[in-house]
Design a protein around this motif. Structure first.
Motif, PDB file in Angstrom:
ATOM      1  N   THR A   1      44.405 -23.929  23.358  1.00  0.00           N
ATOM      2  CA  THR A   1      43.619 -24.993  23.940  1.00  0.00           C
ATOM      3  C   THR A   1      43.686 -24.789  25.400  1.00  0.00           C
ATOM      4  O   THR A   1      43.135 -25.654  26.194  1.00  0.00           O
ATOM      5  CB  THR A   1      44.087 -26.494  23.537  1.00  0.00           C
ATOM      6  OG1 THR A   1      45.377 -26.352  23.670  1.00  0.00           O
ATOM      7  CG2 THR A   1      43.811 -26.736  21.982  1.00  0.00           C
TER       8      THR A   1
ATOM      9  N   LYS B   1      45.889 -33.683  12.848  1.00  0.00           N
ATOM     10  CA  LYS B   1      45.043 -34.874  12.458  1.00  0.00           C
ATOM     11  C   LYS B   1      46.107 -35.998  12.366  1.00  0.00           C
ATOM     12  O   LYS B   1      47.442 -35.756  11.901  1.00  0.00           O
ATOM     13  CB  LYS B   1      44.477 -34.600  10.950  1.00  0.00           C
ATOM     14  CG  LYS B   1      43.327 -33.706  11.120  1.00  0.00           C
ATOM     15  CD  LYS B   1      42.743 -33.527   9.810  1.00  0.00           C
ATOM     16  CE  LYS B   1      41.307 -32.332   9.707  1.00  0.00           C
ATOM     17  NZ  LYS B   1      40.556 -32.335   8.728  1.00  0.00           N
TER      18      LYS B   1
ATOM     19  N   GLU C   1      38.968 -28.775  17.529  1.00  0.00           N
ATOM     20  CA  GLU C   1      37.437 -28.472  17.633  1.00  0.00           C
ATOM     21  C   GLU C   1      37.355 -26.683  18.122  1.00  0.00           C
ATOM     22  O   GLU C   1      38.456 -26.365  18.824  1.00  0.00           O
ATOM     23  CB  GLU C   1      36.634 -29.030  18.581  1.00  0.00           C
ATOM     24  CG  GLU C   1      36.645 -30.696  18.224  1.00  0.00           C
ATOM     25  CD  GLU C   1      36.005 -31.497  19.361  1.00  0.00           C
ATOM     26  OE1 GLU C   1      35.106 -30.842  20.170  1.00  0.00           O
ATOM     27  OE2 GLU C   1      35.807 -32.803  19.397  1.00  0.00           O
ATOM     28  N   CYS C   2      36.640 -26.289  17.627  1.00  0.00           N
ATOM     29  CA  CYS C   2      36.610 -25.014  18.077  1.00  0.00           C
ATOM     30  C   CYS C   2      35.535 -24.641  19.334  1.00  0.00           C
ATOM     31  O   CYS C   2      34.359 -25.154  19.277  1.00  0.00           O
ATOM     32  CB  CYS C   2      35.823 -24.012  17.030  1.00  0.00           C
ATOM     33  SG  CYS C   2      35.722 -22.159  17.242  1.00  0.00           S
TER      34      CYS C   2
ATOM     35  N   PRO D   1      37.367 -20.180  13.553  1.00  0.00           N
ATOM     36  CA  PRO D   1      37.434 -21.554  12.954  1.00  0.00           C
ATOM     37  C   PRO D   1      37.923 -21.427  11.515  1.00  0.00           C
ATOM     38  O   PRO D   1      38.674 -22.646  11.003  1.00  0.00           O
ATOM     39  CB  PRO D   1      35.946 -21.969  12.710  1.00  0.00           C
ATOM     40  CG  PRO D   1      35.212 -20.975  13.839  1.00  0.00           C
ATOM     41  CD  PRO D   1      36.016 -19.733  13.950  1.00  0.00           C
TER      42      PRO D   1
ATOM     43  N   ASN E   1      44.861 -26.969  11.169  1.00  0.00           N
ATOM     44  CA  ASN E   1      44.100 -28.532  11.680  1.00  0.00           C
ATOM     45  C   ASN E   1      45.047 -29.330  11.120  1.00  0.00           C
ATOM     46  O   ASN E   1      45.024 -30.579  11.657  1.00  0.00           O
ATOM     47  CB  ASN E   1      42.865 -28.479  11.341  1.00  0.00           C
ATOM     48  CG  ASN E   1      41.938 -29.010  12.578  1.00  0.00           C
ATOM     49  OD1 ASN E   1      42.468 -29.148  13.415  1.00  0.00           O
ATOM     50  ND2 ASN E   1      40.544 -29.319  12.107  1.00  0.00           N
TER      51      ASN E   1
ATOM     52  N   ASN F   1      42.090 -30.712  22.751  1.00  0.00           N
ATOM     53  CA  ASN F   1      41.517 -30.856  21.459  1.00  0.00           C
ATOM     54  C   ASN F   1      40.602 -29.617  21.271  1.00  0.00           C
ATOM     55  O   ASN F   1      40.002 -29.504  19.987  1.00  0.00           O
ATOM     56  CB  ASN F   1      40.819 -32.154  21.034  1.00  0.00           C
ATOM     57  CG  ASN F   1      39.866 -32.383  21.809  1.00  0.00           C
ATOM     58  OD1 ASN F   1      39.318 -31.851  22.884  1.00  0.00           O
ATOM     59  ND2 ASN F   1      39.019 -33.351  21.281  1.00  0.00           N
ATOM     60  N   LYS F   2      40.213 -28.726  22.155  1.00  0.00           N
ATOM     61  CA  LYS F   2      39.194 -27.723  21.934  1.00  0.00           C
ATOM     62  C   LYS F   2      40.000 -26.216  22.156  1.00  0.00           C
ATOM     63  O   LYS F   2      40.425 -26.124  23.204  1.00  0.00           O
ATOM     64  CB  LYS F   2      38.326 -27.868  22.943  1.00  0.00           C
ATOM     65  CG  LYS F   2      36.884 -26.771  22.607  1.00  0.00           C
ATOM     66  CD  LYS F   2      35.697 -27.245  23.449  1.00  0.00           C
ATOM     67  CE  LYS F   2      35.095 -28.585  22.962  1.00  0.00           C
ATOM     68  NZ  LYS F   2      33.562 -28.876  23.741  1.00  0.00           N
TER      69      LYS F   2
ATOM     70  N   GLN G   1      41.574 -21.768  12.281  1.00  0.00           N
ATOM     71  CA  GLN G   1      41.720 -23.006  12.857  1.00  0.00           C
ATOM     72  C   GLN G   1      42.027 -24.275  11.617  1.00  0.00           C
ATOM     73  O   GLN G   1      42.881 -25.080  11.766  1.00  0.00           O
ATOM     74  CB  GLN G   1      40.639 -23.395  13.484  1.00  0.00           C
ATOM     75  CG  GLN G   1      40.564 -25.043  14.386  1.00  0.00           C
ATOM     76  CD  GLN G   1      39.460 -25.641  14.975  1.00  0.00           C
ATOM     77  OE1 GLN G   1      38.980 -24.486  15.831  1.00  0.00           O
ATOM     78  NE2 GLN G   1      38.782 -26.302  14.635  1.00  0.00           N
TER      79      GLN G   1
END
Length: 677
Positions: A163, A473, A482-483, A462, A469, A455-456, A465
């Motif tokens: 990130t 959460k 997020e990607c 993905p 993830n 968060n990116k 990811q």
């Protein structure tokens, strides 16, 4: 033959040379001692068999002449093998002194008590005027930087894998430094500090990297260590001035070309931005009609005057560019000249201007930091630091910015050493400090308004990811990562066209229930020979495929157990990383083996994870801890290959770990590949 300049290691080597054994045995002992010592200093060092090392140490100690001071070579057996800073009594005294001094520090009640951090109000952020140095920051990164700047004493930034926390740390250090603040950047790992310091390339910044005398960074020329400050400063002056002269030349040429015949190239758009000439977003400069409209806008009287005035200034600067070029010639020939006075001048000028320091946590407790204090201390990878280590830099600062990720590995001593062992061996009472929950995590829980989670992510495809993830959460299944990649299929392509891997980024290679059961060494370390064979087959496949491709990918093989690591490491030659590529078993991939602990903070194009455990009780051992699984799986950028028996992990007795692995297995079935080895 292993060589080292460290005083302690020279003493040991000299002691070995005086032993009454053959030269061959002496050389072997010195080599093994060198590898062991390197393991204590270098996070990428070769792993060696722990039992063999213990045996060697006992031999060395037993053979030392009676005249030798054996007390100087008597480290506790459990302490000597772990990669940490608790290697001798000097270090322990430093940490003990830090634990004592923190009792009087104003941040103590925030860090180790329940005192609340003052909430940052929205208007404080709105009123903050800031011009970011980095051009690639996203909104969350900017929010984290702004809130850190206005915070009074402590702020936390959570940085999940990929990130861009290093980008944030560098930007934050820059922002504090240009405001006249003295900044200290620290981490438990040398590499993390190096990465942050190397990004601080700006005329207003004068960083210095404080290191152990025996530490050799991978790219030492790009780091401003005290020994090469003059060379570093010279290179920076040359690089900055050359860039400025080239920019002036390009700008002058582009403006001249447009004003003479209305022609321009792509870089012209950036030049106009410096002149505050606004280009309507509605214009598509690939469209012929829009290009004509664009030229008409630029040729109106106001914009034309701006360009003409700027061109005149650039032409006046042309005279000075000759002087600057002469200066550049002198600077480029700097190393060829014997000009000690100039070297001293460069070093002195730089040292007087230092505004950013970089160091490991423990180094800040040494004499080199005596008398130094800082306005801001930025601690990277804070979740990996034990409180005694964390205290040392905090004692030097007024405000502390803690950057880390409590969803990754917590403070690690070693697989063999418990916290109780540490307390007993060091004589330090650790009863008041809770190591199960890190200081960082407790601060976030107590102060939910005083932290930002980036968060990116930009590291992984993905599909990879999606695997991690679940760790980010909330309880309601919201949030997560997020990607940030614009074209992940292109940016994270692994170029393997075989059916198993084509367009896949998550592959689970299954072993069976019956013939691949785990084996145990001692009482805690497991290995799985069937998985080793499967991984050998996989590495051979990768090596053959990449021999036909231009790319030479980085490949990491990760496991949760030291014994399995020992078995996997046998797939390559001893100290293979020191060999030429053509001498290695795998010539077309940049390969590294390691435990999960060793790989935290690293990333590889392809990661192979060996799960090891396979038993009738469906016990998954270390692999049930979400933090460890998160680190293992999130190292991969383009391809994650999991090797193990899914039945052992998706039908276990531990409800949480079973759910975790079922999610991973289902993603592999839906978006990747699941097949037998």
């Amino acid at each position: 033959m292993y060589k080292d300049t460290s005083k302690n290691k020279i003493n040991v080597v000299n002691s070995i040379k005086n032993l009454d054994i053959s030269s061959e045995e002496k050389n072997k002992l010195i080599d093994i001692w060198g590898v062991l010592s390197d393991k204590n200093h270098n996070e990428n060092a070769q792993d060696i068999d722990r039992q063999e090392t213990n045996n060697i140490l006992n031999i060395i100690k037993a053979l030392l002449p009676k005249s030798e001071n054996k007390s100087s070579f008597n480290p506790p057996k459990k302490l000597i093998l772990r990669v940490s800073y608790f290697r001798d009594q000097f270090q322990l005294r430093t940490l003990k002194r830090g634990l004592k001094d923190i009792q009087r520090h104003p941040l103590k009640d925030y860090l180790f008590g329940n005192k609340k951090i003052r909430k940052i109000e929205d208007d404080e952020i709105d009123n903050l005027e800031i011009k970011f140095l980095s051009k690639v920051l996203n909104d969350k990164q900017k929010e984290a930087i702004k809130k850190s700047l206005v915070s009074e004493n402590i702020f936390m930034i959570q940085g999940p894998p990929g990130t861009g926390k290093t980008e944030v740390i560098s930007e934050l250090a820059y922002q504090e430094a240009i405001r006249g603040k003295k900044v200290l950047i620290v981490s438990q790992a040398n590499m993390a500090v190096d990465n942050a310091i190397q990004r601080l390339n700006h005329p207003s910044l004068y960083p210095v990297r404080i290191t152990r005398k025996d530490y050799e960074p991978e790219d030492g020329d790009s780091l401003p260590v005290e020994a090469n400050i003059d060379k570093f400063y010279q290179d920076r002056i040359v690089r900055t001035l050359s860039s400025e002269l080239q920019e002036q030349y390009d700008e002058r040429e582009a403006l001249d070309k447009f004003l003479l015949n209305d022609k321009y190239e792509d870089n012209f758009i950036n030049i106009l931005g410096k002149l505050d000439i606004e280009i309507p977003n509605s214009l598509d400069l690939l469209n012929t009609d829009d290009r004509e409209d664009f030229v008409r806008i630029l040729k109106n009287s106001k914009n034309k005057v701006l360009m003409e005035n700027r061109l005149e200034i650039l032409k006046e600067l042309e005279y000075f560019s000759h002087i600057q070029n002469d200066f550049l010639d002198d600077m480029n020939n700097y190393e060829k000249q014997d000009i000690e006075e100039e070297k001293q001048y460069l070093t002195s000028s730089y040292m007087k201007s230092i505004n950013i320091w970089g160091s490991t946590l423990f180094e800040t407790g040494k004499s080199s930091f005596n008398g130094l204090s800082f306005d801001v201390v930025i601690v990277d990878e804070v979740s990996k630091a034990m409180p005694p280590e964390l205290i040392l830099p905090i004692l030097k600062g007024g405000k502390v910015i803690l950057v880390g990720d409590h969803k990754q590995l917590p403070p690690i001593i070693s697989n063999e050493l418990s916290l109780e062992d540490l307390a007993k061996e060091t004589g330090i009472s650790l009863d008041s400090l809770d190591f199960e929950t890190t200081v960082f995590e407790k601060l976030i829980e107590n102060n939910p308004d005083s932290y930002v989670m980036l968060n990116k992510q930009y590291r992984m495809h993905p599909h990879i990811q999606m695997v991690i993830n679940q760790f980010y959460k909330d309880e309601k299944g919201k949030g997560g990562l997020e990607c940030g990649l614009k074209n992940p299929d292109f940016e994270k392509a692994h170029h393997l066209e075989d059916e198993t891997f084509k367009d896949k980024h998550l592959v689970w290679l299954k072993t069976k229930d019956s013939d691949t059961e785990e084996q145990i060494q001692g009482t805690t370390s497991f290995f799985n020979s069937a998985e080793v064979k499967g991984i050998a087959k996989t590495l051979k496949f990768l090596d053959e495929r990449y021999a036909k491709l231009e790319n030479r990918p980085t490949v990491g093989v990760i496991t949760f157990y030291g014994k399995q690591l020992g078995e996997l490491s046998k797939l390559e030659k001893r100290a293979y990383w020191k060999l030429q590529e053509t001498e290695r078993n795998y010539k077309n991939i940049d390969l590294r083996f390691g435990t999960v602990d060793r790989f935290q903070g690293q990333e590889k194009d392809i990661v192979v994870v060996s799960l090891v455990r396979n038993n009738k009780q469906h016990n998954v051992g270390f692999a049930k801890k979400p933090n460890r699984v998160n680190v293992a799986f999130s190292r991969a950028k383009s391809l994650l290959i999991i090797v193990g028996n899914p039945n052992n992990f998706t039908f276990g007795k531990d409800e949480k770990s079973t759910k975790m692995y079922r999610q991973v297995f289902n993603i592999a079935k839906k978006l990747g590949t699941v097949q037998g080895i």
